[in-house]
Write a protein that holds these residues in place. Structure first.
Motif, PDB file in Angstrom:
ATOM      1  N   LEU A 143      14.552 -38.557   3.200  1.00 13.43           N
ATOM      2  CA  LEU A 143      15.512 -37.949   4.122  1.00 13.43           C
ATOM      3  C   LEU A 143      14.882 -37.535   5.443  1.00 13.43           C
ATOM      4  O   LEU A 143      15.578 -37.418   6.455  1.00 13.43           O
ATOM      5  N   THR A 144      13.586 -37.295   5.451  1.00 16.87           N
ATOM      6  CA  THR A 144      12.924 -36.921   6.709  1.00 16.87           C
ATOM      7  C   THR A 144      12.448 -38.137   7.487  1.00 16.87           C
ATOM      8  O   THR A 144      11.874 -37.979   8.573  1.00 16.87           O
ATOM      9  N   GLY A 161      14.815 -38.428  -2.063  1.00 15.02           N
ATOM     10  CA  GLY A 161      13.979 -37.247  -2.004  1.00 15.02           C
ATOM     11  C   GLY A 161      13.725 -36.830  -0.570  1.00 15.02           C
ATOM     12  O   GLY A 161      14.142 -37.493   0.390  1.00 15.02           O
ATOM     13  N   ALA A 162      13.011 -35.726  -0.418  1.00 15.83           N
ATOM     14  CA  ALA A 162      12.730 -35.202   0.918  1.00 15.83           C
ATOM     15  C   ALA A 162      11.975 -36.216   1.767  1.00 15.83           C
ATOM     16  O   ALA A 162      12.207 -36.328   2.977  1.00 15.83           O
ATOM     17  N   PRO A 218      24.502 -34.762  -1.925  1.00 14.95           N
ATOM     18  CA  PRO A 218      23.076 -34.443  -2.065  1.00 14.95           C
ATOM     19  C   PRO A 218      22.677 -34.118  -3.507  1.00 14.95           C
ATOM     20  O   PRO A 218      23.375 -33.358  -4.183  1.00 14.95           O
ATOM     21  N   PRO A 219      21.595 -34.745  -4.013  1.00 14.97           N
ATOM     22  CA  PRO A 219      20.698 -35.688  -3.328  1.00 14.97           C
ATOM     23  C   PRO A 219      21.052 -37.153  -3.577  1.00 14.97           C
ATOM     24  O   PRO A 219      20.180 -38.020  -3.526  1.00 14.97           O
TER      25      PRO A 219
END
Length: 324
Positions: free
Chosen positions: A11-12, A7-8, A182-183
């Motif tokens: 990835l961040t 998830g975001a 992705p993802p």
């Protein structure tokens, strides 16, 4: 194949392990160097492993020759030293030891030692941890500064990939067995599963002794750990000269390399390991500190030294200061 849905939040928060994990590297190396192809590429390490085989037999018997390893033996914590890594492993709950070893030993012939280890017998854990400690000292310690420098060089290269190509480029260029769709991160590992990221980010761990295939560890509340093979660094310099010794002098270069190894580096310990007097060790540390390669602080009655980012860059073969 492992499919890892990210998830975001994961990835961040992608980052690399700050340096090789001493105990984790022992566990992986003790398995990887049993493969003839890898042993042939690292003959010095393989020779030292063979010489230490009698005192580290517990590693060979209690761990499979290839494939899946129990996750509790590659901990997130304890990266600062062998002792810290062993302490982290010793803190593993008995139920987890039994569950993970039951899976690991499913395809191995039973033995008295393995049955006792599955039962979380403390004596078996003591036996294995003693072998880990001896293996690091006998096999890995002589090459630890080299392995650390190779790790730093690889991370710097991948950092440039990230700047140039972003997350997509970074994840797609890690290893041929890792593909970013992705993802989903697809990983050809020793086992198959459908996993979901923890939301705590990803720690990427390159390892020349990681074996033939990447490995993944997902635990609730912790970053996903992805360990993947990288090319083995050369065991000897390409020339007979030592550029670092030419730059700093032989003893000072050895002091700098010693500080790249895990542990608590007091002036006394540096002098003992390098084979020089305490006063000489203090003088070398002061010169390296003046050059911006070492930081020192007083802890109790001792002065403790560690590499600065510039010192790490120098050992990785980059004598230029990092860009601001």
């Amino acid at each position: 194949m492992i499919t890892l849905r990210l998830g975001a939040a994961d990835l961040t928060r992608i980052r690399f392990g700050s340096r090789p994990h001493p105990v984790g590297t022992v566990i992986l190396a003790s398995q990887a160097l049993r493969d003839p192809a890898l042993a042939a590429r690292m003959p010095d390490l393989a020779a030292r492993a063979q010489a230490a085989s009698a005192s580290t037999a517990a590693l060979r018997h209690l761990l499979p020759a290839q494939g899946m390893l129990p996750d509790f033996l590659t901990p997130h914590q304890g990266i600062e030293s062998v002792a810290a890594g062993i302490e982290s492993i010793r803190a593993t709950p008995r139920r987890r030891i039994t569950a993970e070893l039951t899976k690991t030993y499913a395809e191995l012939p039973p033995s008295l030692w393995r049955r006792r280890f599955v039962a979380a017998d403390p004596q078996m854990l003591d036996l294995l941890m003693a072998a880990v400690d001896r293996y690091f000292d006998a096999v890995l310690a002589p090459a630890w500064s080299q392995l650390t420098a190779a790790h730093r060089g690889h991370v710097e290269h991948r950092a440039r990939t990230y700047v140039r190509s972003g997350v997509d480029g970074l994840l797609n260029e890690l290893h041929p067995a890792i593909r970013w769709r992705p993802p989903i991160l697809e990983i050809d590992s020793w086992w198959s599963a459908e996993l979901t990221g923890s939301g705590e980010g990803i720690i990427l761990v390159p390892g020349p002794l990681a074996g033939l295939r990447p490995r993944v560890l997902v635990r609730p509340g912790q970053p996903v750990l992805v360990v993947y093979p990288v090319p083995t660094p050369p065991e000897t310099p390409p020339t007979r000269t030592d550029p670092l010794a030419q730059l700093l002098g032989g003893t000072r270069a050895e002091v700098l390399r010693r500080l790249a190894e895990p542990g608590h580096h007091t002036t006394t310990m540096v002098g003992r390991h390098v084979g020089i007097s305490i006063s000489s060790a203090s003088e070398h540390a002061a010169a390296l500190r003046a050059a911006g390669l070492v930081d020192s602080e007083r802890v109790g009655g001792a002065k403790v030294h560690r590499l600065t980012p510039l010192g790490i860059h120098l050992l990785a073969g980059d004598v230029r200061p990092p860009a601001c």
